[in-house]
Enzyme design. Sequence first.
Site, PDB file in Angstrom:
ATOM      1  N   GLY A 194       0.830  -1.200   0.000  1.00 29.17           N
ATOM      2  CA  GLY A 194       0.000   0.000   0.000  1.00 29.17           C
ATOM      3  C   GLY A 194       0.862   1.247   0.000  1.00 29.17           C
ATOM      4  CD  GLU A 195       2.746   5.369  -3.285  1.00 24.11           C
ATOM      5  OE1 GLU A 195       3.611   6.247  -3.479  1.00 24.11           O
ATOM      6  OE2 GLU A 195       2.316   4.610  -4.175  1.00 24.11           O
ATOM      7  CB  SER A 223      -0.115  11.337   2.736  1.00 24.18           C
ATOM      8  OG  SER A 223       0.113  11.076   4.109  1.00 24.18           O
ATOM      9  CB  VAL A 240       3.109  -0.419   3.708  1.00 14.77           C
ATOM     10  CG1 VAL A 240       3.261  -1.677   4.556  1.00 14.77           C
ATOM     11  CG2 VAL A 240       2.841   0.791   4.608  1.00 14.77           C
ATOM     12  CE  LYS A 298       3.899   4.518   8.144  1.00 14.48           C
ATOM     13  NZ  LYS A 298       3.053   4.793   9.331  1.00 14.48           N
ATOM     14  CG  ASP A 318      -6.158   8.266  11.572  1.00 12.78           C
ATOM     15  OD1 ASP A 318      -7.344   8.520  11.308  1.00 12.78           O
ATOM     16  OD2 ASP A 318      -5.307   8.036  10.693  1.00 12.78           O
TER      17      ASP A 318
END
Length: 398
Positions: free
Chosen positions: A90-91, A93, A97, A112, A204
């Site tokens: 995944g990517e 901002s 990863v 990461k 978050d």
Amino acid sequence: MRLSYWSGSGNGEYRVRRQLSVSSDSKLLDEGAREEARVIMRPKRPPRPKSEAFLGPHEHSNRRTKRFSAFGGDSPFGKSEAYIKLEQLGEGSYATVYKGYSNLTQQVVALKEIRLQEEEGAPFTAIREASLLKELKHANIVTLHDIVHTRETLTFVFEFVDTDLSQYMERHPGGLNRHNVRLYMFQLLRGLSYCHRRRVLHRDVKPQNLLISSHGELKLADFGLARAKSVPSHTYSHEVVTLWYRPPDVLLGSTEYSTSLDMWGVGCIFVEMLCGVPTFPGVRDTNDQLDKIFKVLGTPTEESWSGVTRLPGLRTHIARWGWCAARPLASAFPRMRDAGRDAQRLAAALLQPDPTRRLSAPRAMRHDYFAELSSRLSDLPDEVSIFTVEGVSLHPEE
């Protein structure tokens, strides 16, 4: 970099007491740290070829490369040669990863990788995440194994966890098995209770940041927005937490919040797991999100929420959207009826618009909703999984 350290004053609320510097042992801040560690200045250097499989430069051995381990010493930890990138997962901002492999432990890990800007250095969120995760050791918080620091990248080496709650719910639409929801909720509350006792707010809490292992272990992840700081405080931005999981006090412009910020997200996730749909899915802006909330919980008044009329966003919202009456959660979310009275009461206690009335994590763990679980779960050491207790296991999803 300085983080405020906060101490308890009862009822789950905390206030700022003194300043605490992040340990210099992390060695994440270079000598060029400026502007309160918001940027790190580093000399320019030609970019690495993108074809490199390893995390850092492993050729040109005669060239000096600065590497720091967050865990100190001259051990193989902290060295880029110790890890190999396998595939991108995944990517975000400021980071990408990867699934990776550790040559040190011969285990799959999650990498990461944070790209360092030549003039700006490491993002402040990365420094904050590293400093917090070094101190948080719990079965329901993702483990940070190592940190690799080169001129081009800062890479966090985490334990590899199979999926996250968002993906898990997508694979099992219509609501999760109610027994499994109970176990996931208990683990989420257990992890947050540990954080809150250590004066850390996650800030978050959302399904994408809750990792789920193949055995059913839930782990809090992505502490990039977390703060080791108490509230009330006037230094926080209200632009925290993904919109769907943002509490009404923050949406209305409050910057004075505490552990209750995380607990609203827990309530939203609880209903979403049981019902299979997002609880308050705003689609446009802050006012649309507030409208989704108030159509279920009712527009707050001074009688229901002392001080709400002083929040900057309330008058504007009412002028545009009007007033709404409160509805029972089971009326707004029919599947809540199937979950039982205790589930409805827990959800209602977590989804209190007034943050001072919102249930805390320790109190939520003692709620009647969890009475069916073994009492041994509450006595486990922090780093021990609930699945070590005999009879505790997930049920097959329907």
